[in-house]
Design an enzyme around this catalytic site. Sequence first.
Site, PDB file in Angstrom:
ATOM      1  N   HIS A  19      11.361  54.931   0.669  1.00  0.00           N
ATOM      2  CA  HIS A  19      11.142  56.223   0.773  1.00  0.00           C
ATOM      3  C   HIS A  19       9.774  56.584  -0.151  1.00  0.00           C
ATOM      4  O   HIS A  19       9.394  55.761  -0.729  1.00  0.00           O
ATOM      5  CB  HIS A  19      12.155  57.281   0.346  1.00  0.00           C
ATOM      6  CG  HIS A  19      13.231  57.091   1.476  1.00  0.00           C
ATOM      7  ND1 HIS A  19      14.394  56.440   1.012  1.00  0.00           N
ATOM      8  CD2 HIS A  19      13.537  57.688   2.398  1.00  0.00           C
ATOM      9  CE1 HIS A  19      15.178  56.632   1.916  1.00  0.00           C
ATOM     10  NE2 HIS A  19      14.719  57.112   2.814  1.00  0.00           N
ATOM     11  N   GLY A  62      29.873  51.850  -1.299  1.00  0.00           N
ATOM     12  CA  GLY A  62      28.172  51.794  -1.618  1.00  0.00           C
ATOM     13  C   GLY A  62      28.097  51.974  -3.216  1.00  0.00           C
ATOM     14  O   GLY A  62      26.913  52.563  -3.412  1.00  0.00           O
ATOM     15  N   TYR A  92      19.110  56.397  13.075  1.00  0.00           N
ATOM     16  CA  TYR A  92      19.770  56.907  11.770  1.00  0.00           C
ATOM     17  C   TYR A  92      20.328  58.255  12.028  1.00  0.00           C
ATOM     18  O   TYR A  92      21.606  58.376  11.619  1.00  0.00           O
ATOM     19  CB  TYR A  92      18.725  56.606  10.760  1.00  0.00           C
ATOM     20  CG  TYR A  92      19.341  57.207   9.282  1.00  0.00           C
ATOM     21  CD1 TYR A  92      20.243  56.079   8.771  1.00  0.00           C
ATOM     22  CD2 TYR A  92      19.041  58.271   8.776  1.00  0.00           C
ATOM     23  CE1 TYR A  92      20.566  56.448   7.317  1.00  0.00           C
ATOM     24  CE2 TYR A  92      19.827  58.635   7.405  1.00  0.00           C
ATOM     25  CZ  TYR A  92      20.486  57.647   6.707  1.00  0.00           C
ATOM     26  OH  TYR A  92      20.946  57.807   5.528  1.00  0.00           O
ATOM     27  N   SER A 138      22.334  63.085   5.837  1.00  0.00           N
ATOM     28  CA  SER A 138      20.997  63.201   5.485  1.00  0.00           C
ATOM     29  C   SER A 138      20.464  64.483   6.409  1.00  0.00           C
ATOM     30  O   SER A 138      20.961  64.879   7.327  1.00  0.00           O
ATOM     31  CB  SER A 138      20.412  61.814   6.053  1.00  0.00           C
ATOM     32  OG  SER A 138      18.920  62.166   6.137  1.00  0.00           O
ATOM     33  N   SER A 139      19.246  65.053   5.607  1.00  0.00           N
ATOM     34  CA  SER A 139      18.824  66.249   6.396  1.00  0.00           C
ATOM     35  C   SER A 139      17.990  65.775   7.870  1.00  0.00           C
ATOM     36  O   SER A 139      17.792  66.677   8.534  1.00  0.00           O
ATOM     37  CB  SER A 139      17.653  66.475   5.130  1.00  0.00           C
ATOM     38  OG  SER A 139      16.823  65.687   5.082  1.00  0.00           O
ATOM     39  N   CYS A 140      17.886  64.455   7.861  1.00  0.00           N
ATOM     40  CA  CYS A 140      17.310  64.089   9.016  1.00  0.00           C
ATOM     41  C   CYS A 140      18.176  64.299  10.246  1.00  0.00           C
ATOM     42  O   CYS A 140      17.765  64.110  11.494  1.00  0.00           O
ATOM     43  CB  CYS A 140      16.768  62.639   9.126  1.00  0.00           C
ATOM     44  SG  CYS A 140      17.939  61.453   9.420  1.00  0.00           S
ATOM     45  N   LYS A 166      24.325  59.223  11.797  1.00  0.00           N
ATOM     46  CA  LYS A 166      24.917  60.190  10.724  1.00  0.00           C
ATOM     47  C   LYS A 166      25.451  61.406  11.447  1.00  0.00           C
ATOM     48  O   LYS A 166      26.455  61.858  10.841  1.00  0.00           O
ATOM     49  CB  LYS A 166      23.891  60.677  10.027  1.00  0.00           C
ATOM     50  CG  LYS A 166      23.369  59.598   8.771  1.00  0.00           C
ATOM     51  CD  LYS A 166      24.570  59.186   7.847  1.00  0.00           C
ATOM     52  CE  LYS A 166      23.869  58.239   6.882  1.00  0.00           C
ATOM     53  NZ  LYS A 166      25.131  57.866   5.908  1.00  0.00           N
TER      54      LYS A 166
HETATM   55  O1  GFB Z   1      10.235  59.361   2.462  1.00  0.00           O
HETATM   56  P1  GFB Z   1       9.807  58.956   3.850  1.00  0.00           P
HETATM   57  O2  GFB Z   1       9.790  57.650   4.217  1.00  0.00           O
HETATM   58  O3  GFB Z   1      10.743  59.422   4.694  1.00  0.00           O
HETATM   59  O4  GFB Z   1       8.367  59.546   3.995  1.00  0.00           O
HETATM   60  P2  GFB Z   1      11.148  60.735   5.669  1.00  0.00           P
HETATM   61  C1  GFB Z   1       8.139  61.009   3.588  1.00  0.00           C
HETATM   62  C2  GFB Z   1       6.614  61.296   4.023  1.00  0.00           C
HETATM   63  O5  GFB Z   1       5.742  60.612   2.884  1.00  0.00           O
HETATM   64  C3  GFB Z   1       5.937  60.982   5.405  1.00  0.00           C
HETATM   65  C4  GFB Z   1       4.763  59.852   3.547  1.00  0.00           C
HETATM   66  O6  GFB Z   1       5.114  61.772   5.989  1.00  0.00           O
HETATM   67  C5  GFB Z   1       5.370  59.488   4.912  1.00  0.00           C
HETATM   68  O7  GFB Z   1       4.528  59.396   5.861  1.00  0.00           O
HETATM   69  N1  GFB Z   1       4.215  58.943   2.752  1.00  0.00           N
HETATM   70  C6  GFB Z   1       3.129  58.717   2.139  1.00  0.00           C
HETATM   71  C7  GFB Z   1       4.904  57.694   2.739  1.00  0.00           C
HETATM   72  N2  GFB Z   1       2.901  57.648   1.675  1.00  0.00           N
HETATM   73  C8  GFB Z   1       4.218  56.768   1.730  1.00  0.00           C
HETATM   74  C9  GFB Z   1       4.497  55.536   1.336  1.00  0.00           C
HETATM   75  O8  GFB Z   1       3.770  54.845   0.608  1.00  0.00           O
HETATM   76  N3  GFB Z   1       5.737  55.389   1.869  1.00  0.00           N
HETATM   77  C10 GFB Z   1       6.580  55.995   2.605  1.00  0.00           C
HETATM   78  N4  GFB Z   1       7.915  55.623   2.704  1.00  0.00           N
HETATM   79  N5  GFB Z   1       6.073  57.204   2.881  1.00  0.00           N
HETATM   80  C11 GFB Z   1      13.308  59.563   6.062  1.00  0.00           C
HETATM   81  C12 GFB Z   1      14.053  59.401   7.302  1.00  0.00           C
HETATM   82  O9  GFB Z   1      12.134  60.257   6.474  1.00  0.00           O
HETATM   83  O10 GFB Z   1      13.820  60.469   4.957  1.00  0.00           O
HETATM   84  C13 GFB Z   1      15.484  58.670   6.767  1.00  0.00           C
HETATM   85  O11 GFB Z   1      13.349  57.987   7.953  1.00  0.00           O
HETATM   86  C14 GFB Z   1      16.186  59.712   5.697  1.00  0.00           C
HETATM   87  O12 GFB Z   1      16.077  58.976   8.221  1.00  0.00           O
HETATM   88  C15 GFB Z   1      15.281  59.913   4.667  1.00  0.00           C
HETATM   89  O13 GFB Z   1      16.421  60.752   6.322  1.00  0.00           O
HETATM   90  C16 GFB Z   1      15.718  60.878   3.551  1.00  0.00           C
HETATM   91  O14 GFB Z   1      11.288  62.077   4.917  1.00  0.00           O
HETATM   92  O15 GFB Z   1       9.922  60.924   6.585  1.00  0.00           O
END
Ligand code: GFB
Length: 322
Positions: free
Chosen positions: A179, A10, A136, A107-109, A140
């Site tokens: 993210h 990767g 996911y 990952s922390s999830c 992991k």
């Molecule tokens: O980073 P994120 O997509 O992942 O979202 P997670 C974190 C928070 O940011 C959530 C909010 O509460 C989203 O609703 N958010 C606000 C947004 N605006 C946005 C936007 O425009 N885009 C995105 N993507 N989020 C992931 C896991 O969870 O974290 C994976 O799905 C992985 O498995 C990763 O572990 C590190 O922190 O919620």
Amino acid sequence: MKDKKIYIAGHRGMVGSAIHRKYASEGYTNIVTRTSGELNLIRQDKVEEFFEKERPQYVVVAAAKVGGILANSIYRAQFLYENLMIESNIIHAAYKYGAEKLLFLGSSCIYPKLAPQPLKEEYLLTSPLEETNEPYAIAKIAGIKLCESYYRQYGSNFISVMPTNLYGPFDNYDLKTSHVMPALIRKFHEAKVNNKEEVEVWGTGTPLREFLYVDDLADACYYVMQQVNAPDLYEKGISQINIGTGEDLTIAELVTIIADVVGFEGKIKYDTSKPDGTPRKLMDISRLHDMGWHHTTGLKEGIGKAYEWFLGNQGKRGKGEE
Ligand code: GFB
């Protein structure tokens, strides 16, 4: 030591490229890489062929199908299947062809949705996972348990680290699959240059997240590879080591910092039809701190560096590999 043959799986993704930079800067000269076009990690026969030929001594598993909250909740089969295949193929081939040491990145999830905070390594598999990224997380967790089981059955020196939410160069800036950090950097930037008055942020803004700059993660991975061996984890009743900053903030607070770094002065609209995900995900990093490792990049500094990279690389994106 520095002539050890290391395979970084990767290496074109955000995490793998940072780990590659770190090993190269430490003077390692025998780093083996393959692009996804050259080696499809989902194919067991191809992975075995590669390991039989190259026989790396160290292996870093930074290849994965990754994405933000929406991608995780939509492409559930792909997140589960591809990650299970990639990690199973690499971990088994590393064992079969005699790798001395392997580092698996999770990952922390992997921690339960409502686990006490901060998340200690011991909380793995103590209650149900968060729904949006359960596939996911299950993949992991399987990777962590593969490393532990290869140690318990065969004595393999295979270990796992669990990074918190990461950001930095080579992140994925595609708004549908990214993210939160790259998504907001891009949204604020585009709003600024197009004189838009409002930016849409998903969810309620209340979830708490912890963010680590990816070069700090690479530094921690290097440190763990040097300092930690399989018995240090498994004989002490844990299966993985957390990596983070130990500090979190709400998405609304993050919004303020990113808007400030980017220079967006308009309004924020919260789209509550989008999921919040897990309410809080703060890592307990006392193990790493006790060993003497600390992150060095502050959040605002890191966001500044990420924004700079974005400005120099708009249009390019990470390859969906960690
Ligand atoms: O980073 P994120 O997509 O992942 O979202 P997670 C974190 C928070 O940011 C959530 C909010 O509460 C989203 O609703 N958010 C606000 C947004 N605006 C946005 C936007 O425009 N885009 C995105 N993507 N989020 C992931 C896991 O969870 O974290 C994976 O799905 C992985 O498995 C990763 O572990 C590190 O922190 O919620």
